[in-house]
Structures are given as C-alpha cells and as structure tokens.
Design a protein around this motif. Structure first.
Motif, PDB file in Angstrom:
ATOM      1  N   PHE A  48     -10.912  -9.350  17.608  1.00  0.00           N
ATOM      2  CA  PHE A  48     -10.494  -9.167  15.958  1.00  0.00           C
ATOM      3  C   PHE A  48      -9.570  -8.137  15.987  1.00  0.00           C
ATOM      4  O   PHE A  48     -10.143  -6.841  16.315  1.00  0.00           O
ATOM      5  CB  PHE A  48     -11.879  -9.345  15.095  1.00  0.00           C
ATOM      6  N   SER A  49      -8.514  -8.188  15.362  1.00  0.00           N
ATOM      7  CA  SER A  49      -7.576  -6.913  14.950  1.00  0.00           C
ATOM      8  C   SER A  49      -7.659  -6.900  13.444  1.00  0.00           C
ATOM      9  O   SER A  49      -7.306  -7.855  12.600  1.00  0.00           O
ATOM     10  CB  SER A  49      -6.327  -7.228  15.326  1.00  0.00           C
ATOM     11  N   ASN A  50      -8.150  -5.813  12.868  1.00  0.00           N
ATOM     12  CA  ASN A  50      -8.351  -5.929  11.545  1.00  0.00           C
ATOM     13  C   ASN A  50      -7.039  -5.566  10.874  1.00  0.00           C
ATOM     14  O   ASN A  50      -6.320  -4.358  11.108  1.00  0.00           O
ATOM     15  CB  ASN A  50      -9.356  -5.038  11.019  1.00  0.00           C
ATOM     16  N   GLY A  51      -6.624  -6.257   9.788  1.00  0.00           N
ATOM     17  CA  GLY A  51      -5.325  -5.990   8.880  1.00  0.00           C
ATOM     18  C   GLY A  51      -4.196  -5.920   9.842  1.00  0.00           C
ATOM     19  O   GLY A  51      -3.810  -6.834  10.599  1.00  0.00           O
ATOM     20  N   LEU A  52      -3.323  -4.809   9.745  1.00  0.00           N
ATOM     21  CA  LEU A  52      -2.239  -4.494  10.358  1.00  0.00           C
ATOM     22  C   LEU A  52      -2.416  -3.967  11.758  1.00  0.00           C
ATOM     23  O   LEU A  52      -1.515  -3.967  12.383  1.00  0.00           O
ATOM     24  CB  LEU A  52      -1.328  -3.787   9.878  1.00  0.00           C
ATOM     25  N   SER A  53      -3.791  -3.641  12.342  1.00  0.00           N
ATOM     26  CA  SER A  53      -3.765  -3.068  13.584  1.00  0.00           C
ATOM     27  C   SER A  53      -3.243  -4.083  14.717  1.00  0.00           C
ATOM     28  O   SER A  53      -3.332  -5.089  14.467  1.00  0.00           O
ATOM     29  CB  SER A  53      -5.233  -2.814  13.732  1.00  0.00           C
ATOM     30  N   PRO A  54      -3.047  -3.471  15.661  1.00  0.00           N
ATOM     31  CA  PRO A  54      -2.245  -4.182  16.781  1.00  0.00           C
ATOM     32  C   PRO A  54      -3.120  -5.204  17.486  1.00  0.00           C
ATOM     33  O   PRO A  54      -4.334  -4.891  17.772  1.00  0.00           O
ATOM     34  CB  PRO A  54      -1.776  -3.071  17.645  1.00  0.00           C
ATOM     35  N   SER A  55      -2.388  -6.477  18.056  1.00  0.00           N
ATOM     36  CA  SER A  55      -3.163  -7.160  18.948  1.00  0.00           C
ATOM     37  C   SER A  55      -2.281  -7.469  20.087  1.00  0.00           C
ATOM     38  O   SER A  55      -1.308  -7.613  19.913  1.00  0.00           O
ATOM     39  CB  SER A  55      -3.506  -8.728  17.916  1.00  0.00           C
ATOM     40  N   ALA A  56      -2.940  -7.873  21.174  1.00  0.00           N
ATOM     41  CA  ALA A  56      -2.056  -8.086  22.196  1.00  0.00           C
ATOM     42  C   ALA A  56      -1.559  -9.585  22.359  1.00  0.00           C
ATOM     43  O   ALA A  56      -0.854 -10.077  23.200  1.00  0.00           O
ATOM     44  CB  ALA A  56      -3.216  -7.860  23.412  1.00  0.00           C
ATOM     45  N   TYR A  57      -2.071 -10.612  21.558  1.00  0.00           N
ATOM     46  CA  TYR A  57      -1.819 -11.864  21.384  1.00  0.00           C
ATOM     47  C   TYR A  57      -0.746 -12.256  20.266  1.00  0.00           C
ATOM     48  O   TYR A  57      -0.132 -13.347  20.518  1.00  0.00           O
ATOM     49  CB  TYR A  57      -3.077 -12.671  21.204  1.00  0.00           C
ATOM     50  N   THR A  58      -0.595 -11.552  19.174  1.00  0.00           N
ATOM     51  CA  THR A  58       0.300 -11.973  18.350  1.00  0.00           C
ATOM     52  C   THR A  58       0.712 -10.803  17.304  1.00  0.00           C
ATOM     53  O   THR A  58      -0.057  -9.826  17.267  1.00  0.00           O
ATOM     54  CB  THR A  58      -0.469 -12.947  17.426  1.00  0.00           C
ATOM     55  N   PHE A  59       1.552 -10.786  16.549  1.00  0.00           N
ATOM     56  CA  PHE A  59       1.950 -10.152  15.343  1.00  0.00           C
ATOM     57  C   PHE A  59       0.963  -9.786  14.412  1.00  0.00           C
ATOM     58  O   PHE A  59       0.849  -8.905  13.820  1.00  0.00           O
ATOM     59  CB  PHE A  59       3.418 -10.415  14.981  1.00  0.00           C
ATOM     60  N   GLY A  60       0.478 -11.223  14.216  1.00  0.00           N
ATOM     61  CA  GLY A  60      -0.529 -11.255  13.071  1.00  0.00           C
ATOM     62  C   GLY A  60      -0.120 -11.210  11.695  1.00  0.00           C
ATOM     63  O   GLY A  60       1.022 -11.391  11.568  1.00  0.00           O
ATOM     64  N   GLY A  61      -1.076 -11.244  10.797  1.00  0.00           N
ATOM     65  CA  GLY A  61      -0.684 -11.302   9.543  1.00  0.00           C
ATOM     66  C   GLY A  61      -1.346  -9.973   8.617  1.00  0.00           C
ATOM     67  O   GLY A  61      -1.898  -9.222   9.217  1.00  0.00           O
ATOM     68  N   VAL A  62      -0.905 -10.105   7.137  1.00  0.00           N
ATOM     69  CA  VAL A  62      -1.821  -8.910   6.709  1.00  0.00           C
ATOM     70  C   VAL A  62      -3.187  -8.664   6.695  1.00  0.00           C
ATOM     71  O   VAL A  62      -3.768  -7.548   6.812  1.00  0.00           O
ATOM     72  CB  VAL A  62      -1.258  -9.011   5.230  1.00  0.00           C
ATOM     73  N   LEU A  63      -3.737 -10.061   7.077  1.00  0.00           N
ATOM     74  CA  LEU A  63      -5.339  -9.716   7.277  1.00  0.00           C
ATOM     75  C   LEU A  63      -5.870  -9.842   8.442  1.00  0.00           C
ATOM     76  O   LEU A  63      -7.126  -9.848   9.092  1.00  0.00           O
ATOM     77  CB  LEU A  63      -6.050 -11.237   6.458  1.00  0.00           C
ATOM     78  N   GLY A  64      -4.927  -9.482   9.522  1.00  0.00           N
ATOM     79  CA  GLY A  64      -4.955  -9.518  10.893  1.00  0.00           C
ATOM     80  C   GLY A  64      -5.395 -10.719  11.602  1.00  0.00           C
ATOM     81  O   GLY A  64      -4.507 -11.772  11.287  1.00  0.00           O
ATOM     82  N   SER A  65      -5.858 -10.589  12.932  1.00  0.00           N
ATOM     83  CA  SER A  65      -5.963 -11.779  13.654  1.00  0.00           C
ATOM     84  C   SER A  65      -7.245 -12.065  14.400  1.00  0.00           C
ATOM     85  O   SER A  65      -7.914 -10.939  14.510  1.00  0.00           O
ATOM     86  CB  SER A  65      -4.745 -11.795  14.718  1.00  0.00           C
ATOM     87  N   THR A  66      -7.692 -13.049  15.018  1.00  0.00           N
ATOM     88  CA  THR A  66      -8.884 -13.311  15.786  1.00  0.00           C
ATOM     89  C   THR A  66      -8.349 -14.541  16.927  1.00  0.00           C
ATOM     90  O   THR A  66      -7.803 -15.302  16.671  1.00  0.00           O
ATOM     91  CB  THR A  66     -10.006 -13.994  14.820  1.00  0.00           C
ATOM     92  N   ASN A  67      -8.747 -13.660  18.012  1.00  0.00           N
ATOM     93  CA  ASN A  67      -8.388 -14.554  19.218  1.00  0.00           C
ATOM     94  C   ASN A  67      -9.544 -14.963  19.848  1.00  0.00           C
ATOM     95  O   ASN A  67     -10.532 -13.968  20.270  1.00  0.00           O
ATOM     96  CB  ASN A  67      -7.545 -13.738  20.460  1.00  0.00           C
ATOM     97  N   ILE A  68     -10.129 -16.136  20.059  1.00  0.00           N
ATOM     98  CA  ILE A  68     -11.399 -16.579  20.690  1.00  0.00           C
ATOM     99  C   ILE A  68     -10.879 -16.981  22.177  1.00  0.00           C
ATOM    100  O   ILE A  68     -10.139 -17.770  22.200  1.00  0.00           O
ATOM    101  CB  ILE A  68     -11.746 -17.773  19.889  1.00  0.00           C
TER     102      ILE A  68
END
Length: 916
Positions: free
Chosen positions: A197-217
């Motif tokens: 889980f990437s919270n908010g704007l924090s970086p993810s290795a999988y996606t640019f994400g959104g304002v609420l972040g991203s979850t990669n399962i």
C-alpha cells in the motif's frame, strides 16, 4: 621486474577491492519444517537495497556502503525479524535464520472486518476504504478502515476512484466509472494477504497512483504462505455464513508453485430485510521458475456473486418501518423475493513474466483479460401501476396533502402491516392480460454491462546504486463494453411491449424504430442496446533517492484515452442521433508529483508531498444519455487536480503517531444525475439527465493517528479526522430529456444553460469530522481484546443542483414567481446536516498452536449500543421549483422529503480457522 611489480600492484588493487566489498548473506528456513523459504524480502533500512531469497532460501546483498544498518526480513504469515549490522569492507554472515509463524496473524484482523456490501455500496461511499485493508502500519489508516468504515467515511472526503487498485501490477479500476469492483475478487482473503500500500501521494513501484494512493495485491504462487488453511465465518451484516479453504504448495523441487483457494458465502438476509447473498469464489495461481532469472506465473480468479439491494428511505418511511426496512422485496410463495438483485460474473485471467535482468534490475510483463457481466435487476411497468410500496401516492403524506385523513389512516395501516412488493398482484395482472390476449403489465428485467477488457503492461525497476531506484511502466488497455436491458422473467405473462408510454407519438414511443412494437420474451434485449469502446495508453517514470538524512522522489505520468459510443437501436425520440457510431472523443493527460522525507532523528520525521495531475472524464460522465443517443457532454474537459500534504511522524518504542495536514483542489469536474422532476421550466414534468460541468471542489483538513504502548500488554490508541469539503464555484448545468418541444427542451432534448449556485455548499462525503479512542490488551498467552468509542459529526445531505438555479424561482415566461420570497427560499435551500452520533466497537481473539496446527478465533461487535443514525442521503429533485418545494415542505410530513441511508444497528462478525 616491471611485470612482477605490475602484477603485484594489480593483485593489491584486487585485494583492496575485495576487502572493500560489503556483503550480507544468510539462509532463511521455516522454524518447524526447516524447509527453505523463498520470497522473503530482505531490506537494508534507509537504503534502496533489497533482495528476495531464492528457491534455497539464500540471500546475498552487496553494494552497501560502509556504516551501521538494520537488515529487515519480512514474509507474510511470519514474524518480521531485524538484525543490526556494521559494514566496513567486510562479509556479515547471518547464518541460518529460523522464521517463526506469526500466530497472531491468523486472527485475520486486517482482512475480514469489512464485508462486501461495505466495499461495493451503491452509494459509493465506503469502497475507498478497501485499499487500506493492509495499511496496518499506519495508525490513522487502520482506524479509518476498521472503525470509521461502517459510517461510510471517505478518506480526505474523496471518491474511491482517486485510489488505484492493482493485482500483480495490473490496474483493476474500471474505465467506466474509475472505481474498483472489489467483488471481482471477494471471498479470497487468504490469497490477498500480500499487499503493498502506498498512502496518498507516496511513491509506488507499480503505478503513478492517485491522490488516495494505490494498493498492489501480489498473488504470485511462489510468495504465498505454504500450507493449508480452513475457516468458517458467521455474521449478520451482509452474508450469514462463509466457508473458505486454501492450499499453497510453496516452491517445489522442480521450480513449480501452486496455490488454490475457494469460498462460499451465503445468507437469506443481512441486516436489512430481504438482502439475500449468494457468492462463490475460486482462485488458482501456478508459477514456474524457469531458471535463476526467469519465472512465469498464471493467475485466474472467478467470483460469481448475487446480492439483494437495500433502499434509501424518507423520514416518513423510517418512522413507520424502522432502519431495517427495505422496499425492494415482497413475499412470493412464502419466500422473500428481492426485485433488485446485483449480479457480478467477471472472471480475471492473468499471465505474468518475471525477469531479473541483473542483480539490481527487473522487468515484469503482464497480460490480463477480464470479461463477463454485471447485471442489476428491477421491475418495469408500462402497462400497470407503480409496484413500489413507497410510491408517493401510496403513503399517508400524499393523502394528508389532499386533506383525505381517512385515506391517510388506511394508507398508514396498509403500509405498516405490509409495505412490500406485491408479487401476487403483479402475477395476477400479467396472467389476466395473457388470458385476454394482451401484453404484460409488468416485467422483471436486468440492466446489463458485458465488458471485455485486455490489459498489457511492462514494469521496470532498477537500483542504480545504494541510494537511487528507478521505476517505469508502459501500459495499454482496451475496453469493449456491451450495454443493454434484458428480460429476466415475464412474471406469468406472454410478452412485453417494448415501447416508452410517456412519448407523444407512436414513432417516438419506439425504443427501436427498426423493430417497431416488438413484443419481447425472457432472454430478449429491449429498451436500449449500445456499445462503449475505449482505448488507453499510459507511460509512467519515477526516481527515488534515499540518504541518511533525507529521502525524496519525483514521478511523471502521461496518458491518452479515447471514448466512443455505438448505438445498436434507432431510438424513436432521437431518430437521427442514436443508431451507429458517435464522434470519437479523446483526451491527453499528464501528472507530476514529488515528495521528500526529512529525518530529524531516527524517530522523528517530516514528510511532504505535492502533485498536479489531470484525468479524463470517465465514460459515465462523457455521454449525457448513452442509453438513448450519441450526445456528448458539452464543453467536456479534463479534470485538474492539485494536491499537497505535510506530515510529522513519530516512531518511538512507546509512541507511534502521524499528524498530517492536506489540501486538494479539483477543477473542471463533470457529474451526471438521473431523476424524475416536476416543475422544469414552469410546470413541466420529465425524466431528466442533469449535467453539471466545470465543478470546483476543495478538500482540506488534518488527520491524526496515535498509538501508545503503555505496558507490554496494553496499547492505547486514538485517531481524528477533521475536514472541510466544499464546492468552490457555481458550475454550469443543463438538462436533457427524451421529451421533445415542451417549451423547455429543444429538438435534441436539451434544456437551456443554467448556473447552479453551489458555492460554499458542503460535499456529501460521509462525516467531515470523525474521532476514535480505544485500547487493546494482548496477553502473552495469545489472546487479546480491544474496544473503541467513535464520534462522528458534520455529515451532510447531497443537495439537488437544479433547485439552486434560476429554474427554481422563474415561471415559464422567464419572470420570477410573483409570490417568491427570498427569505423563505433561503430556508428551503438550507443544506441538511445530520445529528452527531457515536458508536462503540468491540474486538477480540484467541490463537492456539497444537502440534503443527494453528487455530484462531476472532470476533467483532460493531455499534454495541445500537445507535440509530443517518449515514448519508440526498435531496429528491422532484420538487424543482420554489412553489412546489415550499408547498411540500410546509406539510408536517413532506411527500418528497430527503431520502436517507441509515447505519446498521448492532452487528457481529465471528471467524474461526485452522491452518497447517
């Protein structure tokens, strides 16, 4: 002699290099079986260096500069271990590391407290909580997921489409509305534990994400916890019973890994009456390690599910029937039958190739295909009376308005004694018509979306050195969506006439002019039939930098998407603009974001992030009335989002906390609503599509999460969310309808332009303020209990934009009503704020280890005191002008009062499982 000296010099240089080469190595094995564990993440904290153990459980880390570090080893289902190391050109051999099963992990805390109806609520208020299920390291997000979700709380007041959900690097958010359909993988808790889980704007290795972040399962078979797990759950929330079984082989000697899981969830009724639940879930993942550098994995997910919906109700209905009442069901042959069933059958097939290009670089390529259907059933009645038991002409308020007190008394008695769908009357009407050679008065049909989506992407990750990591992604998505209405049940009749009775002429009545006056039977398409096509390409790049005192990152994203409608029916109300392909619309979007974390000390950190991004309007908000015509929303624009946040983080042995201030601005948003309106352009009545464009919103507030380990067994915890979510401008509004030439709508069914005075109105986003305080006791003998008290305030009803336009006070001639009173109007248009409320939740569990078996018991009780509260609602747009709204609200019980969703009363969830 020169050659001898040269050889000695080269030997000394090589020796010096070898001495300067820092190495950390070890072997990880299961403490019980002593089998090697592959997939253990070995991370050197405060650097970008990390490795994963191979098939023999071995890891070997190089490239770390001299200094003191903490080496962290993590694997789902096992206790995390940390080892301090000091490197100065040496080799640190940690030897054989025994990994112990995390017995408390079997309590399933992070995966079972939120049930499917909360993840997929039709009000779209709670599904953004889903991505937080594994955010257990953040104290605020844990409270939001487990304590606030039952009140339909939204993180930062934002819609769930602002958070991205991925499976193995493949984004699962729907192109149609931007939201993830969580029921597509519901009931598979055991195999969804590996989440990043990437919270908010924090970086993810999988996606640019959104304002609420991203979850990669991550569903890779090689990284699932080996063993077998059986569980049973009981609840009164949505389903009543759940059985689940999972087997994972681990990595076999020949490099194969396999994981299989299945579950069954069923219930005749959840908390609300008539909400049946019937779901199966099947999962299979197979992976083959070809060699040290290549692995290929295949994942298949199929979770067919059916659930009965529950209705929003007016205060009048609530006062008569209570919060469990649901208008959508009625008795048929002694059994409760719900007329509104949501059915989802969308299998997911996914092929993944994992390629270790080098010791520090990897390339993951994914191909995913999702297909199937989503259906939502309901009754249609072009030859009969409205079958809804809450239709306004059946309720006491309608008779009171007409000074018929005897009729009101009778209506009250009838509604209180029954008040459900009268299936017998519906069947009788159809059978009577059939015997007389007439078509059906009623039919049960389904609104269908049959989607086929192909996704291909490749994800690149590389650690350039000890401090720098690069991430990149290229992606293509192709959606082909077929949308139509289909007859489910003729309900005792012979056939149903496919016309619109509200149209003026026979030609306009036809839903398909190419097949006029068509009589349809079970399994036939009718009403509307069209396709939506979208193509999406995207590129993402990111650089992350980690140093002793500061970490920072920068990321960019660019994408292009096209939408097109293709009508398969020639609609009689839009004869020249319904059949065939629409104009193709396309949007180019981009996003940039950056952030930094400054480490004041090892326990005190400052974190800041900022982003600016644009995103295309969804298909749902691109066509004004896609069921009937090709009209594209006028002045359609990309949505612009600016977001920033600043956090102060404390991580001490006793206190863990995060205090965050955030600000998000959204501009040029578009929203489309559908409803029946009286008083449009004077006294006209029509079913309309309301298009609101150029919307500006502001979301600002603070979040606080705090945990204090006051003793080795007692933890105190608290959370607070204080937000203000408001409209920041007066957006443009126009209506469309299939009523032609009524003095309000032109030949294309479009009204004039309005301005909706929404500025400073509150956005209906659940509670704007939420607080939680509680404690948790964990006994060394593996049992634990906890309790929280939660407080909610500043929850607002969703206002009707049309009543905030000139249509509200103007008569048909465009002049203000002579009896218009501005002070009365202000009172009529005052936004309703719901009463503050509180809830008490209990949680507890116990775990045992008996030989090789792990047994766990887990239970929660939500809203222990049975507090009754409104969790959301909306103004009915029926009273579209001043006179009608004034007259209705002057009644003790308005006929068209606001409709509400109510929180559940006391609910429970119980789970027991055994794993070995």
């Amino acid at each position: 002699m020169r050659k001898i000296f040269l050889s000695m010099f080269l030997l000394l240089c090589c020796t010096a290099f070898i001495k300067a080469q820092n190495v950390v190595k070890g072997i990880v094995v299961d403490s019980n079986s002593e089998n090697p564990l592959q997939g253990v993440l070995v991370n050197v904290k405060n650097t970008t260096v990390n490795k994963v153990t191979n098939v023999n459980g071995v890891f070997n880390i190089t490239g770390v500069t001299n200094g003191k570090y903490i080496v962290e080893l993590k694997l789902a289902g096992y206790e995390t271990q940390n080892f301090p190391v000091e490197l100065s050109g040496n080799v640190v051999d940690l030897g054989t590391i025994l990994f112990f099963r995390d017995i408390t992990e079997d309590q399933d805390l992070s995966l079972i407290t939120i049930t499917d109806d909360e993840l997929n609520d039709d009000a779209s208020a709670a599904d953004n909580i889903s991505g937080l299920l594994q955010a257990t390291q953040d104290v605020f997000l844990r409270s939001a997921a487990f304590e606030f979700s039952s009140s339909f709380f939204r993180i930062k007041g934002l819609d769930s489409g602002n958070g991205k959900v991925l499976i193995n690097g493949v984004e699962m958010n729907k192109i149609y509305d931007g939201r993830a359909q969580w029921s597509n993988w519901g009931g598979l808790n055991d195999v969804l534990r590996n989440q990043e889980f990437s919270n908010g704007l924090s970086p993810s290795a999988y996606t640019f994400g959104g304002v609420l972040g991203s979850t990669n399962i991550n569903t890779r078979a090689s990284q699932q916890r080996p063993g077998t797990r059986l569980s049973y759950s009981s609840s009164n929330r949505s389903y009543e019973h759940r059985l689940m079984a999972t087997y994972s082989s681990g990595i076999l000697e020949d490099g194969w890994s396999m994981t299989f899981s299945g579950s069954r969830r069923a219930g005749n009724e959840g908390f609300n009456e008539g909400t049946t639940y019937n779901a199966y879930s099947l999962f299979a993942a197979i992976e083959k390690k070809i060699n040290e550098n290549h692995s290929i994995g295949f994942t298949s997910i199929f979770t067919p599910n059916r659930r009965g919906k529950s209705s929003p109700n007016t205060q009048e209905v609530f006062d008569l029937k209570g919060i469990e009442y649901n208008e959508y069901w009625g008795y048929l042959n002694g059994r409760k039958v719900n007329s509104r069933i949501k059915e989802v059958e969308e299998p997911i097939l996914m092929l993944n190739h994992y390629w270790d290009l080098s010791e520090n670089s990897s390339l993951q390529t994914n191909v995913a295909y999702q297909f199937g259907k989503i259906g939502n059933s309901r009754l249609d009645f072009n030859g009969g009376a409205n079958p809804s038991p809450t239709y306004y002409q059946y309720l006491p308020s309608f008779f009171v308005r007409n000074d018929d007190l005897a009729g009101a008394y009778t209506a009250r008695e009838n509604f209180q004694n029954d008040g459900q769908v009268d299936w017998e009357r519906i069947f009788d009407a159809n059978i009577t018509n059939a015997n007389g050679g007439l078509n059906n008065a009623y039919v049960l049909y389904e609104d269908r979306n049959d989607d086929k989506q192909l996704t291909v992407n490749t994800i690149f990750n590389s650690s350039i050195n000890n401090n720098i990591t690069l991430n990149g992604k290229l992606e293509y998505k192709r959606l082909r969506s077929h949308n139509f209405a289909e007859v489910v049940d003729l309900l005792g009749g012979n056939g149903y006439l496919d016309i619109n009775n509200f149209a003026d002429t026979e030609a306009q009545m036809q839903n398909d002019l190419q097949n006029p006056n068509r009589v349809v039977g079970e399994g036939d398409m009718f009403r509307y039939n069209y396709k939506l096509n979208s193509d999406f390409v995207n590129a993402f790049a990111q650089a992350q930098f980690k140093y002793r005192k500061v970490d920072f990152y920068a990321a960019a994203n660019v994408s292009r998407i096209t939408h097109q409608r293709e009508g398969l029916y020639q609609n009689g109300r839009f004869q020249n603009n319904s059949l065939g392909k629409s104009e193709k619309i396309d949007f180019t979007n981009y996003g940039v974001k950056a952030g930094a974390t400054y480490k004041i000390t090892g326990r005190h950190l400052l974190d800041a992030n900022v982003a600016y991004l644009t995103q295309a309007p969804t298909i749902r908000n691109s066509f004004s009335n896609s069921r009937e015509n090709n009209n594209i929303v006028e002045n359609l624009q990309n949505e612009k989002i600016f977001s920033s946040d600043v956090s102060y983080i404390v991580r001490s042995p006793i206190i863990t906390s995060r205090l965050t201030g955030y600000y998000t601005s959204i501009q040029d948003a578009t929203e489309i609503s559908f409803y029946f309106a009286d008083g449009v352009g004077g006294d006209n009545t029509a079913f309309v599509q309301e298009i609101l464009s150029g919307i500006e919103k502001r979301h600002l507030g603070i979040e606080l999460g705090l945990e204090a380990q006051v003793t080795p067994t007692i933890k105190l915890k608290g959370a607070a969310s204080i937000g203000q979510f408001t409209y920041q401008n007066n957006p443009d509004l126009y209506l469309t309808s299939d009523i032609i030439n009524e003095g309000v709508f032109d030949e294309n069914g479009r009204s004039k332009n309005y301005v909706s005075n929404l500025k400073n109105y509150k956005i209906a986003a659940g509670p704007h303020k939420a607080y939680s305080v509680g404690f948790e006791y964990r006994d060394p003998d593996y049992w634990w209990v906890g309790a929280t008290t939660n407080f909610f305030s500043n929850t607002y009803v969703d206002v009707a934009p049309l009543t905030r336009t000139s249509n509200f006070y103007e008569d048909a001639d465009g002049i203000a009503f002579p009896d218009y009173d501005i002070e009365v109007a202000k009172e009529l248009l005052q936004q309703e704020r719901f009463d503050d409320y509180m809830s008490v939740n209990l949680i507890g569990g116990k775990s045992w280890k008996i030989d090789k078996y792990y047994i766990s018991l887990f239970a929660t009780v939500n809203n222990l005191l049975g507090e009754e509260y409104k969790s959301g609602g909306f103004e009915q747009g029926r009273n579209a002008n001043y006179r009608q709204l004034r007259d209705d609200k002057s009644l003790e019980t308005p006929v068209f009062g606001n409709k509400y969703w109510y929180g559940r009363g006391t609910t429970y969830f119980l789970n027991v499982n055994i794993s070995f």
